[in-house]
Scaffold this motif. Sequence first.
Motif, mmCIF file in Angstrom:
data_model
loop_
_atom_site.group_PDB
_atom_site.id
_atom_site.type_symbol
_atom_site.label_atom_id
_atom_site.label_comp_id
_atom_site.label_asym_id
_atom_site.label_seq_id
_atom_site.Cartn_x
_atom_site.Cartn_y
_atom_site.Cartn_z
ATOM 1 N N GLY A 112 3.434 -1.146 4.082
ATOM 2 C CA GLY A 112 2.974 -0.350 2.794
ATOM 3 C C GLY A 112 3.862 1.289 3.310
ATOM 4 N N SER A 113 4.227 1.555 2.783
ATOM 5 C CA SER A 113 5.318 3.173 2.598
ATOM 6 C C SER A 113 4.145 5.058 2.188
ATOM 7 N N VAL A 114 4.471 5.683 3.155
ATOM 8 C CA VAL A 114 3.906 7.051 3.218
ATOM 9 C C VAL A 114 4.787 7.405 3.105
ATOM 10 N N VAL A 115 4.481 8.034 1.785
ATOM 11 C CA VAL A 115 5.091 9.194 1.133
ATOM 12 C C VAL A 115 4.695 10.534 1.117
ATOM 13 N N VAL A 116 5.682 11.467 1.744
ATOM 14 C CA VAL A 116 5.677 12.959 1.796
ATOM 15 C C VAL A 116 6.179 13.477 2.048
ATOM 16 N N THR A 117 5.522 15.065 0.671
ATOM 17 C CA THR A 117 6.306 15.945 0.608
ATOM 18 C C THR A 117 6.437 16.839 1.183
ATOM 19 N N VAL A 118 6.886 17.219 1.821
ATOM 20 C CA VAL A 118 6.961 19.031 2.763
ATOM 21 C C VAL A 118 7.973 20.479 1.934
ATOM 22 N N ASP A 119 7.852 21.162 2.073
ATOM 23 C CA ASP A 119 9.014 22.449 1.812
ATOM 24 C C ASP A 119 9.612 23.241 2.838
ATOM 25 N N ASN A 120 10.317 22.151 3.879
ATOM 26 C CA ASN A 120 12.007 22.751 5.331
ATOM 27 C C ASN A 120 12.344 21.414 5.345
ATOM 28 N N SER A 121 13.682 21.435 5.984
ATOM 29 C CA SER A 121 14.162 21.453 7.000
ATOM 30 C C SER A 121 13.616 20.529 8.278
ATOM 31 N N ILE A 122 13.298 21.276 8.593
ATOM 32 C CA ILE A 122 11.859 21.401 9.721
ATOM 33 C C ILE A 122 11.066 19.910 9.436
ATOM 34 N N ALA A 123 10.405 20.446 8.649
ATOM 35 C CA ALA A 123 9.355 19.378 8.799
ATOM 36 C C ALA A 123 10.072 18.161 8.219
ATOM 37 N N LYS A 124 11.251 18.034 7.241
ATOM 38 C CA LYS A 124 11.732 16.863 7.397
ATOM 39 C C LYS A 124 11.874 15.660 8.704
ATOM 40 N N GLU A 125 13.546 16.461 9.041
ATOM 41 C CA GLU A 125 13.245 16.237 10.505
ATOM 42 C C GLU A 125 12.651 15.108 11.088
ATOM 43 N N ASN A 126 11.425 16.872 11.805
ATOM 44 C CA ASN A 126 10.457 15.809 12.841
ATOM 45 C C ASN A 126 9.808 14.824 11.936
ATOM 46 N N ILE A 127 9.739 14.337 10.372
ATOM 47 C CA ILE A 127 8.797 12.807 9.579
ATOM 48 C C ILE A 127 10.177 12.214 9.874
ATOM 49 N N LEU A 128 11.765 12.297 10.020
ATOM 50 C CA LEU A 128 12.539 11.296 10.733
ATOM 51 C C LEU A 128 12.576 11.209 11.726
ATOM 52 N N LYS A 129 13.164 11.597 12.629
ATOM 53 C CA LYS A 129 12.578 11.661 13.717
ATOM 54 C C LYS A 129 11.166 10.334 13.977
ATOM 55 N N LEU A 130 10.209 10.598 14.117
ATOM 56 C CA LEU A 130 8.636 9.959 13.947
ATOM 57 C C LEU A 130 9.079 8.351 13.059
ATOM 58 N N MET A 164 0.692 -1.146 0.237
ATOM 59 C CA MET A 164 -0.191 -0.126 0.133
ATOM 60 C C MET A 164 1.271 0.928 -0.042
ATOM 61 N N LEU A 165 0.380 2.102 -0.852
ATOM 62 C CA LEU A 165 1.481 3.660 -0.723
ATOM 63 C C LEU A 165 -0.223 4.946 -0.926
ATOM 64 N N ILE A 166 0.557 5.121 0.553
ATOM 65 C CA ILE A 166 -0.471 6.847 0.796
ATOM 66 C C ILE A 166 1.297 7.938 0.302
ATOM 67 N N GLU A 167 0.643 8.908 -0.680
ATOM 68 C CA GLU A 167 0.784 10.210 -0.758
ATOM 69 C C GLU A 167 -0.026 11.095 0.568
ATOM 70 N N ILE A 168 0.554 11.881 1.164
ATOM 71 C CA ILE A 168 0.397 12.699 1.427
ATOM 72 C C ILE A 168 1.901 14.249 1.126
ATOM 73 N N ASP A 169 0.985 15.479 0.403
ATOM 74 C CA ASP A 169 1.470 16.444 0.237
ATOM 75 C C ASP A 169 1.302 17.329 0.883
ATOM 76 N N ALA A 170 2.626 18.025 2.096
ATOM 77 C CA ALA A 170 2.635 18.330 3.418
ATOM 78 C C ALA A 170 2.810 19.747 3.311
ATOM 79 N N ARG A 171 3.499 20.566 1.981
ATOM 80 C CA ARG A 171 3.964 21.958 1.550
ATOM 81 C C ARG A 171 2.965 22.766 2.361
ATOM 82 N N GLY A 172 3.469 24.382 3.076
ATOM 83 C CA GLY A 172 2.835 25.337 3.259
ATOM 84 C C GLY A 172 2.268 24.356 4.843
ATOM 85 N N LEU A 173 2.141 23.494 5.308
ATOM 86 C CA LEU A 173 1.416 23.561 6.377
ATOM 87 C C LEU A 173 2.975 23.430 7.750
#
Length: 196
Positions: free
Chosen positions: A29-47, A1-10
Amino acid sequence: MLIEIDARGLACPKPVINTKKELDKIENGSVVVTVDNSIAKENILKLAKSSNCETKIIKEEENLIIIEVKKGEGTVVQVKEESELENKCIYISSDKMGSGNDELGEVLIKGFIYTLTEAKPYPKYIVFVNSGVKLTAQNKATIENLKILEEGGVEILSCGTCLDYYGLKDTLEVGTVTNMYNIVDIMKNTSQTITI
């Protein structure tokens, strides 16, 4: 299963909360997340790390970061029991969070209260004093989220003296009016008081 999330601008913490919600829905399965800043990236990697999920950076440019979080069989995303309240009190003494820039402080307190709605189990009490009472009487964004917490069983309590001082007693929109005796009693009888 693949889920995509566009979290840009959040704003923080919505990208990581949205990612966690989607991970909770799947076993494999996988969740593919699109973000627009490094803080969001780091938070997702920590999760992902705290949940023993695998991660892969699919793309990383200045304002476009795509991360795949893969959940395999046996992976447990940290979820606490949602049906009970924790015997804790959150004590909020300002309509801003932290000291320094007031505008940033307003954004942070709004984000904090929103995040409480997503972090179960809820605390048993949230007590507002001093300018914190403005969050229960004036701030529409926090009032909306405090109502969600109240519906979940949290007692939202605003200091009556503080409401009087700011001229807000007749405009309280969420929770009930309390007094210092009750506040002290709550703080003495809960397992933990967290001061904001």
